[in-house]
Design a protein around this motif. Sequence first.
Motif, PDB file in Angstrom:
ATOM      1  N   THR A   1       0.805  -1.220   0.000  1.00  0.00           N
ATOM      2  CA  THR A   1       0.000   0.000   0.000  1.00  0.00           C
ATOM      3  C   THR A   1       0.839   1.271   0.000  1.00  0.00           C
ATOM      4  O   THR A   1       0.437   2.287  -0.576  1.00  0.00           O
ATOM      5  CB  THR A   1      -0.946   0.006   1.218  1.00  0.00           C
ATOM      6  OG1 THR A   1      -1.827  -1.129   1.131  1.00  0.00           O
ATOM      7  CG2 THR A   1      -1.784   1.275   1.279  1.00  0.00           C
ATOM      8  N   VAL A   2       2.001   1.228   0.651  1.00  0.00           N
ATOM      9  CA  VAL A   2       2.806   2.441   0.794  1.00  0.00           C
ATOM     10  C   VAL A   2       4.083   2.369  -0.045  1.00  0.00           C
ATOM     11  O   VAL A   2       4.529   1.285  -0.430  1.00  0.00           O
ATOM     12  CB  VAL A   2       3.171   2.698   2.273  1.00  0.00           C
ATOM     13  CG1 VAL A   2       1.913   2.858   3.108  1.00  0.00           C
ATOM     14  CG2 VAL A   2       4.055   1.579   2.837  1.00  0.00           C
ATOM     15  N   GLY A   3       4.663   3.523  -0.276  1.00  0.00           N
ATOM     16  CA  GLY A   3       5.907   3.576  -1.034  1.00  0.00           C
ATOM     17  C   GLY A   3       7.111   3.934  -0.191  1.00  0.00           C
ATOM     18  O   GLY A   3       8.235   3.993  -0.697  1.00  0.00           O
ATOM     19  N   VAL A   4       6.895   4.193   1.092  1.00  0.00           N
ATOM     20  CA  VAL A   4       8.000   4.551   1.984  1.00  0.00           C
ATOM     21  C   VAL A   4       8.622   3.289   2.574  1.00  0.00           C
ATOM     22  O   VAL A   4       7.978   2.234   2.634  1.00  0.00           O
ATOM     23  CB  VAL A   4       7.514   5.477   3.117  1.00  0.00           C
ATOM     24  CG1 VAL A   4       6.982   6.778   2.542  1.00  0.00           C
ATOM     25  CG2 VAL A   4       6.462   4.795   3.976  1.00  0.00           C
ATOM     26  N   PRO A   5       9.877   3.362   3.012  1.00  0.00           N
ATOM     27  CA  PRO A   5      10.522   2.191   3.619  1.00  0.00           C
ATOM     28  C   PRO A   5       9.798   1.721   4.867  1.00  0.00           C
ATOM     29  O   PRO A   5       9.335   2.528   5.680  1.00  0.00           O
ATOM     30  CB  PRO A   5      11.926   2.704   3.956  1.00  0.00           C
ATOM     31  CG  PRO A   5      12.149   3.868   3.064  1.00  0.00           C
ATOM     32  CD  PRO A   5      10.804   4.510   2.895  1.00  0.00           C
TER      33      PRO A   5
END
Length: 246
Positions: A72-76
């Motif tokens: 769902t997310v693109g952050v680490p």
Amino acid sequence: MKLYPAIDLKDGQCVRLYQGRMDAATVYNDDPAAQAKAFETAGCHALHLVDLNGAFAGQPVNGAAVERVVATVGVPVQLGGGIRDLTTIAQWLDRGVDRVILGTLAVREPDTVIEACRRHPGRIAVGIDARGGRVAVEGWAETADDLPVADLARRFEQAGVAAIVFTDIDRDGTLTGVNVDAVADLAEAVSIPIIASGGVRGLGDLQALVERQKHCSGTIEGVIAGRALYDGTLDLGAALALLEAP
């Protein structure tokens, strides 16, 4: 200094525990992936996930929830809880987790942690959870016999560990303030960057860490916040502005 919003997973839900007690869990969101997306949308650049059931079981339990967050997310995303062997480490890193956190394994099998660092440079963190200055393992259910926090940290000085996530269990989920002295002492004891966890109550805790870093010979890389964000005692926007200020 980086802010790591905490998403602790219990039975597929986003919860926070009080002093690490599974029987003292408050459910904040039935959809961890939606919670993760909300943090990302608000400007967070990293997330801290813990498989609480897995920490006690000794193997991943909330895998489906973790995979949904990563998708769902693109952050680490860094993940801890129930990761006890090289195969599981590799599986999570292959599935998109940026960094895995090894706690019990660091105490029980330090050579495995060192080998994991060799195989996955920059993607292995050590989780040191302390109660009364002594290391706790097995989902915080046990305290390692007379093992001081700094002694465990020093075992990995030359291993290539990316960071140490240091949690003061007695303060975790209590909103009683970060143990700034203990965090700084550990940062000065080793060359590995430290991520502080446990007790964050408000902006004052973050300010105290930032000020302490200015006079600390070691590195306080970041801070994990959980209940303070969910209960609203820590304003997320203000926290990000403070920690990301040049």
